[in-house]
Scaffold this active site. Sequence first.
Site, PDB file in Angstrom:
ATOM      1  N   ASP A  20       0.430  -1.447   0.100  1.00 36.96           N
ATOM      2  CA  ASP A  20      -0.197   0.443  -0.007  1.00 36.96           C
ATOM      3  C   ASP A  20       0.901   1.493  -0.062  1.00 36.96           C
ATOM      4  O   ASP A  20       2.207   1.263   0.538  1.00 36.96           O
ATOM      5  CB  ASP A  20      -0.817  -0.399   1.136  1.00 36.96           C
ATOM      6  CG  ASP A  20      -1.698   1.549   1.015  1.00 36.96           C
ATOM      7  OD1 ASP A  20      -3.193   0.654   0.749  1.00 36.96           O
ATOM      8  OD2 ASP A  20      -1.325   2.182   1.447  1.00 36.96           O
ATOM      9  N   ILE A  21       0.222   2.183  -0.460  1.00 34.47           N
ATOM     10  CA  ILE A  21       0.982   3.604  -0.835  1.00 34.47           C
ATOM     11  C   ILE A  21       0.946   4.132   0.125  1.00 34.47           C
ATOM     12  O   ILE A  21      -0.343   4.209   0.754  1.00 34.47           O
ATOM     13  CB  ILE A  21       1.157   4.142  -2.009  1.00 34.47           C
ATOM     14  CG1 ILE A  21       0.955   3.422  -3.631  1.00 34.47           C
ATOM     15  CG2 ILE A  21       2.265   5.525  -2.605  1.00 34.47           C
ATOM     16  CD1 ILE A  21       1.094   4.013  -4.951  1.00 34.47           C
ATOM     17  N   HIS A  56      -4.210  14.571  -8.938  1.00 30.03           N
ATOM     18  CA  HIS A  56      -4.785  13.305  -9.119  1.00 30.03           C
ATOM     19  C   HIS A  56      -3.821  12.871 -10.305  1.00 30.03           C
ATOM     20  O   HIS A  56      -3.400  11.052 -10.048  1.00 30.03           O
ATOM     21  CB  HIS A  56      -5.976  13.303  -9.348  1.00 30.03           C
ATOM     22  CG  HIS A  56      -7.006  12.188  -9.591  1.00 30.03           C
ATOM     23  ND1 HIS A  56      -7.011  11.328 -10.241  1.00 30.03           N
ATOM     24  CD2 HIS A  56      -7.064  11.566  -7.956  1.00 30.03           C
ATOM     25  CE1 HIS A  56      -7.080   9.914  -9.929  1.00 30.03           C
ATOM     26  NE2 HIS A  56      -8.046  10.474  -8.420  1.00 30.03           N
ATOM     27  N   ASP A 112      -1.893   9.418 -10.074  1.00 31.52           N
ATOM     28  CA  ASP A 112      -1.773   8.160 -11.084  1.00 31.52           C
ATOM     29  C   ASP A 112      -0.995   7.561 -12.055  1.00 31.52           C
ATOM     30  O   ASP A 112      -0.397   6.260 -12.209  1.00 31.52           O
ATOM     31  CB  ASP A 112      -2.822   8.810 -12.596  1.00 31.52           C
ATOM     32  CG  ASP A 112      -4.219   8.406 -12.292  1.00 31.52           C
ATOM     33  OD1 ASP A 112      -4.634   8.273 -10.663  1.00 31.52           O
ATOM     34  OD2 ASP A 112      -5.349   9.571 -13.059  1.00 31.52           O
ATOM     35  N   GLU A 164      -4.882   2.661  -4.316  1.00 34.14           N
ATOM     36  CA  GLU A 164      -3.135   2.195  -4.389  1.00 34.14           C
ATOM     37  C   GLU A 164      -2.840   0.959  -3.393  1.00 34.14           C
ATOM     38  O   GLU A 164      -1.794   1.619  -2.690  1.00 34.14           O
ATOM     39  CB  GLU A 164      -2.828   3.848  -3.754  1.00 34.14           C
ATOM     40  CG  GLU A 164      -3.886   4.491  -2.655  1.00 34.14           C
ATOM     41  CD  GLU A 164      -3.458   3.781  -1.240  1.00 34.14           C
ATOM     42  OE1 GLU A 164      -4.718   3.122  -0.920  1.00 34.14           O
ATOM     43  OE2 GLU A 164      -3.233   3.984   0.010  1.00 34.14           O
ATOM     44  N   ASN A 178      -2.385  13.195  -4.040  1.00 26.75           N
ATOM     45  CA  ASN A 178      -3.368  13.924  -4.757  1.00 26.75           C
ATOM     46  C   ASN A 178      -3.201  15.578  -4.201  1.00 26.75           C
ATOM     47  O   ASN A 178      -3.657  15.975  -5.204  1.00 26.75           O
ATOM     48  CB  ASN A 178      -4.786  12.869  -4.739  1.00 26.75           C
ATOM     49  CG  ASN A 178      -4.921  11.501  -5.185  1.00 26.75           C
ATOM     50  OD1 ASN A 178      -3.854  11.697  -6.721  1.00 26.75           O
ATOM     51  ND2 ASN A 178      -5.450  10.759  -4.928  1.00 26.75           N
TER      52      ASN A 178
HETATM   53  P1  GH3 Z   1      -2.095   5.327   4.512  1.00 28.92           P
HETATM   54  O1  GH3 Z   1      -0.623   5.982   4.161  1.00 28.92           O
HETATM   55  O2  GH3 Z   1      -2.585   4.928   5.762  1.00 28.92           O
HETATM   56  O3  GH3 Z   1      -2.325   4.272   3.254  1.00 28.92           O
HETATM   57  O4  GH3 Z   1      -2.923   6.764   3.794  1.00 28.92           O
HETATM   58  P2  GH3 Z   1      -3.255   7.310   2.228  1.00 28.92           P
HETATM   59  O5  GH3 Z   1      -3.645   8.490   2.554  1.00 28.92           O
HETATM   60  O6  GH3 Z   1      -2.107   5.988   1.421  1.00 28.92           O
HETATM   61  O7  GH3 Z   1      -4.400   6.172   2.644  1.00 28.92           O
HETATM   62  P3  GH3 Z   1      -6.172   6.602   2.191  1.00 28.92           P
HETATM   63  O8  GH3 Z   1      -6.930   5.423   2.019  1.00 28.92           O
HETATM   64  O9  GH3 Z   1      -6.571   7.701   3.550  1.00 28.92           O
HETATM   65  O10 GH3 Z   1      -6.283   7.517   0.739  1.00 28.92           O
HETATM   66  C1  GH3 Z   1      -6.168   6.471  -0.144  1.00 28.92           C
HETATM   67  C2  GH3 Z   1      -6.130   7.616  -1.918  1.00 28.92           C
HETATM   68  O11 GH3 Z   1      -6.216   6.620  -3.180  1.00 28.92           O
HETATM   69  C3  GH3 Z   1      -7.939   8.025  -1.918  1.00 28.92           C
HETATM   70  C4  GH3 Z   1      -8.309   7.539  -2.850  1.00 28.92           C
HETATM   71  O12 GH3 Z   1      -8.864   8.835  -3.554  1.00 28.92           O
HETATM   72  C5  GH3 Z   1      -7.675   7.363  -3.721  1.00 28.92           C
HETATM   73  N1  GH3 Z   1      -7.174   6.544  -4.964  1.00 28.92           N
HETATM   74  C6  GH3 Z   1      -7.355   5.854  -5.360  1.00 28.92           C
HETATM   75  N2  GH3 Z   1      -7.536   5.467  -6.388  1.00 28.92           N
HETATM   76  C7  GH3 Z   1      -7.170   6.043  -7.588  1.00 28.92           C
HETATM   77  C8  GH3 Z   1      -6.729   6.698  -8.707  1.00 28.92           C
HETATM   78  O13 GH3 Z   1      -6.364   5.622  -9.060  1.00 28.92           O
HETATM   79  N3  GH3 Z   1      -6.352   7.455  -9.040  1.00 28.92           N
HETATM   80  C9  GH3 Z   1      -5.896   8.514  -8.184  1.00 28.92           C
HETATM   81  N4  GH3 Z   1      -5.203  10.018  -8.659  1.00 28.92           N
HETATM   82  N5  GH3 Z   1      -5.970   8.530  -6.967  1.00 28.92           N
HETATM   83  C10 GH3 Z   1      -6.373   7.660  -6.299  1.00 28.92           C
HETATM   84 MG    MG Z   2      -1.796   3.655   1.157  1.00 31.62          MG
HETATM   85 MG    MG Z   3      -5.223   1.600   1.096  1.00 30.11          MG
END
Ligand code: GH3
Ligand code: MG
Ligand code: MG
Length: 213
Positions: A83-84, A96, A100, A126, A91
Amino acid sequence: MDQEKLEKSLDGIRQLLSHLHGEVTVLEGTYSQLLLVLNQVQGVADLDDLTGLLRRRSFFRKWQALLDECQKVNENCGVLIIDIDHFKKVNDTHGHPTGDEVIKKVAALLKQYESPGCFPCRLGGEEFAVAVRGTDAEILGLAEFIRRGAERMHGPVIGPDGKPSSQVEWKCTLSVGMASVRKASFDPSRLLKAADDALYQAKGKGRNQVAAA
Ligand code: GH3
Ligand code: MG
Ligand code: MG
């Protein structure tokens, strides 16, 4: 029936058969083309648009086959959930399109390790998974390679005009949860849950690290 009539009937039958043969050949060609298109559609449906990695469903199908094989020959197998870290911030800070780009670069990093006994997927957002055949030490070694690989990654932020910036760069780190059949079982859902619990530990301990179930 006299000889002449018999010859005529046979000619008729021959013509009909030859016509039918042509029709069957055309049908066979159409059938092959349909199969080809069907396979192409299936292939596209199996892959995630953004990254080209397997989607969750197709990954589970392939992973189940790998687990079955490992169980049969009594070999270890495991999974990594990747997980990123703080991706929402990427973002929010850079937009965004840059987010990506980061997802694509992480996918490309995972693809580098792809082999029949090691394949990645995009679980969603992510989050990624990698199925790995090997000892726990090998699986954890791979996790550490991936984590360090991400630490070295960087790239230009994509501006509002869609063009890469020459000044601002993105960076990212990964948290990784690992589980193997030794601790969990040969059941993919239980393995993924165990790896997810380990990922949660890695996040709790400060992120940018690998944790094992
Ligand atoms: P953590 O270190 O706890 O994982 O925090 P986080 O911010 O990485 O995790 P969180 O679940 O709060 O946020 C994940 C974000 O990923 C929210 C969502 O908008 C974004 N996201 C999901 N799919 C995509 C995508 O395909 N492209 C982009 N640019 N963003 C995405
Ligand atoms: Mg994350
Ligand atoms: Mg996540």
